[in-house]
Design a protein around this motif. Structure first.
Motif, PDB file in Angstrom:
ATOM      1  N   VAL A  86       1.078  -1.223  -0.006  1.00 16.71           N
ATOM      2  CA  VAL A  86      -0.095   0.019   0.001  1.00 16.71           C
ATOM      3  C   VAL A  86       0.847   1.178  -0.128  1.00 16.71           C
ATOM      4  CG1 VAL A  86      -1.722   1.456   1.529  1.00 16.71           C
ATOM      5  CG2 VAL A  86      -1.827  -1.133   1.193  1.00 16.71           C
ATOM      6  N   GLU A  87       1.857   1.250   0.813  1.00 13.11           N
ATOM      7  CA  GLU A  87       2.781   2.511   0.906  1.00 13.11           C
ATOM      8  C   GLU A  87       3.590   2.328  -0.295  1.00 13.11           C
ATOM      9  OE1 GLU A  87       5.044   5.514   2.336  1.00 13.11           O
ATOM     10  OE2 GLU A  87       3.210   4.633   2.994  1.00 13.11           O
ATOM     11  N   ARG A  88       3.881   1.337  -1.118  1.00 13.85           N
ATOM     12  CA  ARG A  88       4.739   1.387  -2.237  1.00 13.85           C
ATOM     13  C   ARG A  88       3.773   2.032  -3.170  1.00 13.85           C
ATOM     14  NH1 ARG A  88       5.287  -4.022  -4.882  1.00 13.85           N
ATOM     15  NH2 ARG A  88       5.501  -4.607  -2.725  1.00 13.85           N
ATOM     16  N   LEU A  89       2.600   1.716  -3.300  1.00 12.39           N
ATOM     17  CA  LEU A  89       1.506   2.221  -4.600  1.00 12.39           C
ATOM     18  C   LEU A  89       1.430   3.583  -4.188  1.00 12.39           C
ATOM     19  CD1 LEU A  89       0.160   1.087  -6.813  1.00 12.39           C
ATOM     20  CD2 LEU A  89      -2.076   1.234  -5.419  1.00 12.39           C
ATOM     21  N   SER A  90       1.447   4.164  -3.087  1.00  9.61           N
ATOM     22  CA  SER A  90       1.185   5.604  -2.641  1.00  9.61           C
ATOM     23  C   SER A  90       2.199   6.406  -3.295  1.00  9.61           C
ATOM     24  CB  SER A  90       0.928   5.738  -1.146  1.00  9.61           C
ATOM     25  OG  SER A  90      -0.400   5.088  -0.728  1.00  9.61           O
ATOM     26  N   ARG A  91       3.603   5.826  -2.992  1.00 12.92           N
ATOM     27  CA  ARG A  91       4.655   6.402  -3.229  1.00 12.92           C
ATOM     28  C   ARG A  91       4.889   6.648  -4.638  1.00 12.92           C
ATOM     29  NH1 ARG A  91       9.392   5.433   1.315  1.00 12.92           N
ATOM     30  NH2 ARG A  91       8.376   5.837   3.108  1.00 12.92           N
ATOM     31  N   MET A  92       4.328   5.557  -5.338  1.00 10.03           N
ATOM     32  CA  MET A  92       4.764   5.411  -6.748  1.00 10.03           C
ATOM     33  C   MET A  92       3.637   6.598  -7.366  1.00 10.03           C
ATOM     34  SD  MET A  92       5.119   1.334  -7.476  1.00 10.03           S
ATOM     35  CE  MET A  92       5.241   1.345  -9.383  1.00 10.03           C
ATOM     36  N   ALA A  93       2.317   6.587  -6.981  1.00 11.80           N
ATOM     37  CA  ALA A  93       1.547   7.566  -7.269  1.00 11.80           C
ATOM     38  C   ALA A  93       2.154   9.219  -7.303  1.00 11.80           C
ATOM     39  CB  ALA A  93       0.133   7.402  -6.596  1.00 11.80           C
ATOM     40  N   THR A 176      -3.772  20.532 -18.856  1.00  8.52           N
ATOM     41  CA  THR A 176      -4.790  21.161 -19.968  1.00  8.52           C
ATOM     42  C   THR A 176      -5.739  21.909 -19.441  1.00  8.52           C
ATOM     43  OG1 THR A 176      -5.906  19.217 -20.171  1.00  8.52           O
ATOM     44  CG2 THR A 176      -3.872  19.164 -21.442  1.00  8.52           C
ATOM     45  N   CYS A 177      -6.130  21.755 -18.362  1.00  9.63           N
ATOM     46  CA  CYS A 177      -7.317  22.548 -17.890  1.00  9.63           C
ATOM     47  C   CYS A 177      -6.617  23.284 -16.599  1.00  9.63           C
ATOM     48  CB  CYS A 177      -8.547  21.488 -17.345  1.00  9.63           C
ATOM     49  SG  CYS A 177      -8.964  20.719 -19.019  1.00  9.63           S
ATOM     50  N   SER A 178      -5.877  24.186 -16.782  1.00  7.64           N
ATOM     51  CA  SER A 178      -5.523  24.983 -15.548  1.00  7.64           C
ATOM     52  C   SER A 178      -6.366  25.966 -14.611  1.00  7.64           C
ATOM     53  CB  SER A 178      -4.182  25.829 -15.875  1.00  7.64           C
ATOM     54  OG  SER A 178      -4.503  26.623 -16.922  1.00  7.64           O
ATOM     55  N   GLY A 179      -7.393  26.205 -15.720  1.00 13.24           N
ATOM     56  CA  GLY A 179      -8.606  27.104 -15.022  1.00 13.24           C
ATOM     57  C   GLY A 179      -9.482  26.407 -14.249  1.00 13.24           C
ATOM     58  N   PHE A 180      -9.410  24.966 -14.205  1.00 16.73           N
ATOM     59  CA  PHE A 180     -10.155  24.307 -13.186  1.00 16.73           C
ATOM     60  C   PHE A 180      -9.817  24.137 -11.899  1.00 16.73           C
ATOM     61  CE2 PHE A 180     -11.468  20.086 -11.533  1.00 16.73           C
ATOM     62  CZ  PHE A 180     -12.796  20.336 -11.715  1.00 16.73           C
ATOM     63  N   GLN A 181     -10.545  24.667 -11.036  1.00 17.64           N
ATOM     64  CA  GLN A 181     -10.259  25.187  -9.761  1.00 17.64           C
ATOM     65  C   GLN A 181     -10.835  23.632  -8.991  1.00 17.64           C
ATOM     66  OE1 GLN A 181      -8.549  27.602  -8.606  1.00 17.64           O
ATOM     67  NE2 GLN A 181      -8.790  28.102 -10.808  1.00 17.64           N
ATOM     68  N   GLY A 182      -9.830  22.642  -9.099  1.00 16.95           N
ATOM     69  CA  GLY A 182      -9.996  21.433  -8.301  1.00 16.95           C
ATOM     70  C   GLY A 182      -9.194  21.101  -7.343  1.00 16.95           C
ATOM     71  N   SER A 183      -9.099  19.829  -6.754  1.00 17.49           N
ATOM     72  CA  SER A 183      -8.305  19.672  -5.846  1.00 17.49           C
ATOM     73  C   SER A 183      -6.875  19.443  -6.453  1.00 17.49           C
ATOM     74  CB  SER A 183      -8.536  18.265  -5.051  1.00 17.49           C
ATOM     75  OG  SER A 183      -9.886  18.521  -4.714  1.00 17.49           O
ATOM     76  N   PRO A 184      -5.712  19.583  -5.358  1.00 18.15           N
ATOM     77  CA  PRO A 184      -4.515  19.346  -5.777  1.00 18.15           C
ATOM     78  C   PRO A 184      -4.192  18.050  -6.464  1.00 18.15           C
ATOM     79  CG  PRO A 184      -4.397  20.349  -3.582  1.00 18.15           C
ATOM     80  CD  PRO A 184      -5.763  20.092  -4.249  1.00 18.15           C
ATOM     81  N   ALA A 185      -3.221  18.015  -7.441  1.00 20.39           N
ATOM     82  CA  ALA A 185      -2.887  16.547  -8.052  1.00 20.39           C
ATOM     83  C   ALA A 185      -2.575  15.486  -6.901  1.00 20.39           C
ATOM     84  CB  ALA A 185      -1.929  16.855  -9.042  1.00 20.39           C
ATOM     85  N   GLU A 186      -1.802  15.942  -5.809  1.00 14.85           N
ATOM     86  CA  GLU A 186      -1.225  15.044  -4.901  1.00 14.85           C
ATOM     87  C   GLU A 186      -2.660  14.308  -4.242  1.00 14.85           C
ATOM     88  OE1 GLU A 186       1.847  17.860  -6.020  1.00 14.85           O
ATOM     89  OE2 GLU A 186      -0.288  18.119  -5.350  1.00 14.85           O
ATOM     90  N   ALA A 187      -3.601  15.450  -3.822  1.00 17.16           N
ATOM     91  CA  ALA A 187      -4.769  14.824  -3.218  1.00 17.16           C
ATOM     92  C   ALA A 187      -5.436  14.055  -4.007  1.00 17.16           C
ATOM     93  CB  ALA A 187      -5.532  16.096  -2.648  1.00 17.16           C
TER      94      ALA A 187
END
Length: 207
Positions: A86-93, A176-187
């Motif tokens: 699980v930690e491996r998958l998280s760090r790879m993400a 490609t959609c920098s104007g979209f105010q969504g969650s951070p990529a990491e989240a």
């Protein structure tokens, strides 16, 4: 060093310089700015000289693609050594997201520019950087399945494909959609991992 060896070294150095300048050009101006004539001007050689090293602009793009995949594989390999799946998958993400956001033009080139470029890099199933990167994800899901932390009915390859598609979607959205105010990529990457990983199975009670 003999004359032949010196010429081969000079040829290799010029080839590397061409690729370095081409990469810098793509990074600064995007892949659309890359042309043989413009590149020849940048390295201060006649266009004919470039054609001695590369057949055309697409050949340079393919080489940049190969090196981009090498960088991606290098980014995924350290977290792939984490033992706990699980930690491996998280760090790879995390590593994948960091690669995409920190090297946007490289990411666009290897995944979003020309399907033919990336398709060629998946032909060698054993030695290509693309298949080797995918194999790291498959191995993580195999270990998750063995630990009872991934859906038993879904093949590890399919889970890895969904995972890669999700990460690619996250990076593509942010690029490609920098104007979209969504969650951070990491989240979003953490949410993706959580959606694919099951809770630990309860321990069996001894009678």
């Amino acid at each position: 060093m003999g004359i032949t060896e010196r010429k081969e070294r000079q040829r290799a150095e010029l080839r590397e310089n061409i690729l370095r300048v081409a990469r810098d050009m793509v990074m600064k101006e995007g892949f659309g700015a890359l042309s043989m004539r413009k590149l020849a001007d940048a390295v201060e050689y006649a266009p004919a000289t470039l054609y001695l090293h590369f057949e055309n602009r697409d050949a340079i793009a393919r080489e940049l693609c190969v090196r981009g995949f090498q960088e991606l594989l290098a980014a995924l390999e350290p977290p792939a050594t984490v033992k706990e799946p699980v930690e491996r998958l998280s760090r790879m993400a995390e590593a994948y997201v960091a690669f995409g956001l920190e090297r946007p033009e490289t990411y666009r080139l290897i995944f979003m520019e020309d399907p033919k470029l990336s398709a060629e890099l998946f032909q060698d199933k054993q030695h290509g950087e693309g298949p080797r990167s995918f194999a790291l994800l498959v191995r993580a899901f195999e270990d998750l399945k063995a630990a009872g932390r991934a859906p038993e009915a879904t093949p590890a390859e399919q889970l890895a494909e969904v995972f890669w598609a999700g990460l690619h979607g996250i990076i593509s959205l942010k690029l490609t959609c920098s104007g979209f105010q969504g969650s951070p990529a990491e989240a979003l990457a953490r949410t993706l991992v959580a959606s694919l990983v099951q809770g630990p199975k309860p321990a069996r009670r001894s009678r």
